[in-house]
Design a protein around this motif. Structure first.
Motif, PDB file in Angstrom:
ATOM      1  N   ARG A 127      45.244  55.644  32.857  1.00  0.00           N
ATOM      2  CA  ARG A 127      45.525  54.277  33.318  1.00  0.00           C
ATOM      3  C   ARG A 127      44.446  53.777  34.260  1.00  0.00           C
ATOM      4  N   ASN A 128      43.190  54.011  33.887  1.00  0.00           N
ATOM      5  CA  ASN A 128      42.089  53.556  34.738  1.00  0.00           C
ATOM      6  C   ASN A 128      40.873  53.323  33.861  1.00  0.00           C
ATOM      7  N   VAL A 170      41.881  45.603  30.382  1.00  0.00           N
ATOM      8  CA  VAL A 170      41.938  46.477  31.560  1.00  0.00           C
ATOM      9  C   VAL A 170      43.145  47.395  31.436  1.00  0.00           C
ATOM     10  N   TYR A 171      42.938  48.658  31.808  1.00  0.00           N
ATOM     11  CA  TYR A 171      44.010  49.645  31.826  1.00  0.00           C
ATOM     12  C   TYR A 171      44.487  49.834  33.268  1.00  0.00           C
ATOM     13  N   GLY A 172      45.777  49.886  33.460  1.00  0.00           N
ATOM     14  CA  GLY A 172      46.317  50.335  34.739  1.00  0.00           C
ATOM     15  C   GLY A 172      46.402  49.297  35.827  1.00  0.00           C
ATOM     16  N   ALA A 173      46.000  48.080  35.558  1.00  0.00           N
ATOM     17  CA  ALA A 173      46.106  46.998  36.557  1.00  0.00           C
ATOM     18  C   ALA A 173      46.357  45.700  35.813  1.00  0.00           C
ATOM     19  N   HIS A 174      46.903  44.731  36.510  1.00  0.00           N
ATOM     20  CA  HIS A 174      47.103  43.409  35.939  1.00  0.00           C
ATOM     21  C   HIS A 174      46.143  42.429  36.612  1.00  0.00           C
ATOM     22  N   PHE A 175      45.818  41.370  35.878  1.00  0.00           N
ATOM     23  CA  PHE A 175      44.984  40.319  36.452  1.00  0.00           C
ATOM     24  C   PHE A 175      45.778  39.523  37.488  1.00  0.00           C
ATOM     25  N   GLU A 176      45.087  39.118  38.530  1.00  0.00           N
ATOM     26  CA  GLU A 176      45.686  38.277  39.563  1.00  0.00           C
ATOM     27  C   GLU A 176      44.635  37.313  40.096  1.00  0.00           C
ATOM     28  N   LEU A 177      45.088  36.329  40.844  1.00  0.00           N
ATOM     29  CA  LEU A 177      44.151  35.407  41.470  1.00  0.00           C
ATOM     30  C   LEU A 177      43.448  36.104  42.631  1.00  0.00           C
ATOM     31  N   PRO A 178      42.150  35.868  42.803  1.00  0.00           N
ATOM     32  CA  PRO A 178      41.452  36.506  43.921  1.00  0.00           C
ATOM     33  C   PRO A 178      41.899  35.930  45.261  1.00  0.00           C
ATOM     34  N   ASP A 179      41.797  36.732  46.305  1.00  0.00           N
ATOM     35  CA  ASP A 179      42.039  36.219  47.647  1.00  0.00           C
ATOM     36  C   ASP A 179      40.965  35.189  47.995  1.00  0.00           C
ATOM     37  N   LEU A 180      41.349  34.170  48.738  1.00  0.00           N
ATOM     38  CA  LEU A 180      40.411  33.085  49.051  1.00  0.00           C
ATOM     39  C   LEU A 180      39.696  33.273  50.381  1.00  0.00           C
ATOM     40  N   SER A 202      41.027  47.366  41.906  1.00  0.00           N
ATOM     41  CA  SER A 202      41.126  48.821  41.948  1.00  0.00           C
ATOM     42  C   SER A 202      41.848  49.221  43.231  1.00  0.00           C
ATOM     43  N   THR A 203      41.946  50.522  43.478  1.00  0.00           N
ATOM     44  CA  THR A 203      42.586  50.990  44.702  1.00  0.00           C
ATOM     45  C   THR A 203      41.661  50.886  45.909  1.00  0.00           C
ATOM     46  N   ARG A 204      40.374  50.572  45.687  1.00  0.00           N
ATOM     47  CA  ARG A 204      39.426  50.403  46.786  1.00  0.00           C
ATOM     48  C   ARG A 204      39.386  48.928  47.194  1.00  0.00           C
ATOM     49  N   PRO A 205      39.614  48.610  48.440  1.00  0.00           N
ATOM     50  CA  PRO A 205      39.625  47.201  48.855  1.00  0.00           C
ATOM     51  C   PRO A 205      38.314  46.501  48.506  1.00  0.00           C
ATOM     52  N   GLY A 206      38.438  45.348  47.867  1.00  0.00           N
ATOM     53  CA  GLY A 206      37.270  44.541  47.545  1.00  0.00           C
ATOM     54  C   GLY A 206      36.494  44.985  46.330  1.00  0.00           C
ATOM     55  N   VAL A 207      36.916  46.041  45.660  1.00  0.00           N
ATOM     56  CA  VAL A 207      36.208  46.547  44.479  1.00  0.00           C
ATOM     57  C   VAL A 207      37.134  46.387  43.279  1.00  0.00           C
ATOM     58  N   SER A 234      32.432  44.619  36.251  1.00  0.00           N
ATOM     59  CA  SER A 234      33.275  45.794  36.461  1.00  0.00           C
ATOM     60  C   SER A 234      32.581  46.816  37.343  1.00  0.00           C
ATOM     61  N   SER A 235      33.384  47.552  38.112  1.00  0.00           N
ATOM     62  CA  SER A 235      32.852  48.641  38.917  1.00  0.00           C
ATOM     63  C   SER A 235      32.589  49.888  38.079  1.00  0.00           C
ATOM     64  N   PHE A 236      32.993  49.869  36.801  1.00  0.00           N
ATOM     65  CA  PHE A 236      32.733  51.001  35.917  1.00  0.00           C
ATOM     66  C   PHE A 236      31.319  50.918  35.336  1.00  0.00           C
ATOM     67  N   SER A 237      30.727  52.069  35.118  1.00  0.00           N
ATOM     68  CA  SER A 237      29.461  52.151  34.396  1.00  0.00           C
ATOM     69  C   SER A 237      29.780  52.182  32.910  1.00  0.00           C
TER      70      SER A 237
END
Length: 439
Positions: free
Chosen positions: A124-125, A199-209, A301-306, A398-401
């Protein structure tokens, strides 16, 4: 019929069956009209309330009534990221070929082709980027993605998407999101092409402003989800449900339409958004704001801001920055950037980067304006100007390579092997005896 708002708790019933929603409870002993109650959960039961996603569906027959799933041919859909050796080069594809209907009938599912991706659906990632190229509607079959969410970006041709929640017409310059587990079918009206971010394991959401404040970018009220619509149809020849599960395709048979939901309520729905409604934020003094200011949706992701993935657009807007090279700057990035073009001409590469094609700039691979763009804009008069008029480019970041598939590098035969040449005319302007004055 649509209802507006992002992430809201909605309720809807087909007007042919007034009162189909149970009064005051989710799962009564006997539902109105003799319907079955079924919950669709998009999050763990114990998620915090702001992230808890679920909807209750009241349907003529429950989705559990089907024959066993069996494996089917996956075509060019893959999660095998080691088919070919890694390639760190700048990559660009010419517009992907749409099959001609006279040659072969190809629907949305059989026309899915994976370009690149990373991660693992089982853990799920991860992420997948696909193209769809098709010429015919899906008939008596639907698709269900157990691995993750699909963000669909039409480029050519309208999509009439029928879901368990109702119908959505999605046109180029609109996007739609079909979330994990939702069954849908796609009708098309000729040769059709577009992009998909999975995307696996997360849902899309609006970004923080953040410092932007309460308003700007994509506004929640401009997102639309469908109103309830049901189909009570027995299919004597069999209805096929195609399930994407752990990167593979499986199918099962049932004798009724899966779109038999008479009423529903909840906050886990498909939805669409018109990119023309995006409120762009930009620099009004000098220099550049980072392209993150153009983020429509993010999957965190689980990392803030990433982000696992961001969906970013480059809409028509005004350019007014003073003493500034206005096109995108030369850049190396710890994120992977896949770009597509819905229409028009992208300002930094007016030749070669075409609607229906794409480009991939992998982690720390340098990229930026081609030589013509650099020379032209280094000498331009810096008057206020409209940027990207008649154009809509976008980026899946994406933060993935990313690993690129064999289909994208070899089979599709759309890889532009001359892409690197757009930077070869860049020349040195260095002069140690010249010191410009600064404002």
């Amino acid at each position: 019929r649509y209802m507006s708002g992002f992430g809201n708790e909605f309720s809807s019933e087909d007007p042919r069956c007034p009162g189909a929603l149970p009064d005051g409870q989710n799962n009564p002993q006997v539902c109105p009209y003799g319907l079955y109650a079924e919950q669709l959960s998009g999050s763990a039961f114990t998620c915090p309330r702001p992230t808890n996603k679920r909807s209750w569906l009241y349907r003529i027959l429950p989705s559990v009534k089907h024959k066993p799933f069996t494996p089917v041919y996956c075509g060019n859909i893959t999660e095998s990221w080691n088919e070919v050796e890694p390639d760190p080069n700048q990559l660009r594809w010419l517009p992907f070929t749409i099959p001609k209907s006279l040659d072969k009938k190809v629907d949305f599912v059989s026309g899915l082709n994976t370009i690149c991706g990373a991660g693992d659906a089982k853990s799920r990632n991860g992420i997948g980027i696909h193209m769809y190229t098709c010429n015919t509607s899906m008939t008596d079959r639907c698709f269900n993605n157990s691995d993750g969410d699909f963000l669909i970006v039409p480029q050519q041709g309208n999509l009439l998407i029928t879901t368990e929640f109702g119908k959505m017409m999605v046109e180029p310059n609109e996007i739609c999101v079909i979330q994990q587990g939702m069954r849908f079918t796609v009708d098309v009206y000729g040769e059709t092409r577009g992009y998909i971010l999975e995307v696996y394991g997360a849902h899309f959401e609006l970004p923080d402003l953040g410092p932007i404040g309460a308003n700007g970018l994509a506004n929640p009220r401009d997102f639309q989800c469908p109103a309830a619509w049901y189909e009570d149809r027995t299919v004597h020849t069999g209805y096929t449900v195609i399930n994407k599960y752990q990167g593979k395709l499986f199918s099962c048979q049932q004798d009724f339409s899966p779109f038999n939901v008479v009423a529903w309520h909840g906050n886990y729905t498909p939805y669409k958004y018109n990119l023309e409604k995006f409120m762009a934020i930009n620099a009004v003094a000098f220099d550049h704001a980072d392209p993150s200011i153009f983020t429509v949706l993010t999957a965190k992701s689980t990392r803030p801001g990433v982000a696992i993935a961001d969906f970013v657009i480059f809409p028509p807007r005004w350019g007014v920055a003073e003493n500034t090279f206005r096109p995108p700057y030369y850049h190396r990035n710890c994120m992977s950037e896949f770009m597509g073009l819905i229409k028009g001409h992208y300002e930094a590469k007016e030749e070669g980067f075409l609607p229906g094609g794409g480009s991939l700039h992998s982690m720390m691979t340098p990229h930026g304006p081609d030589a013509y763009c650099f020379e032209k804009n280094s000498m331009a008069d810096l008057e206020p100007e409209r940027v990207a008029e008649g154009t809509m480019a976008f980026m899946f970041e994406s933060s993935f390579s990313m690993a690129v598939t064999k289909w994208a590098l070899e089979t599709c035969q759309r890889l532009d092997k001359t892409y690197y040449q757009c930077w070869e005319p860049l020349r040195s302007h260095f002069n140690p005896n010249f010191r410009p004055s600064h404002k």
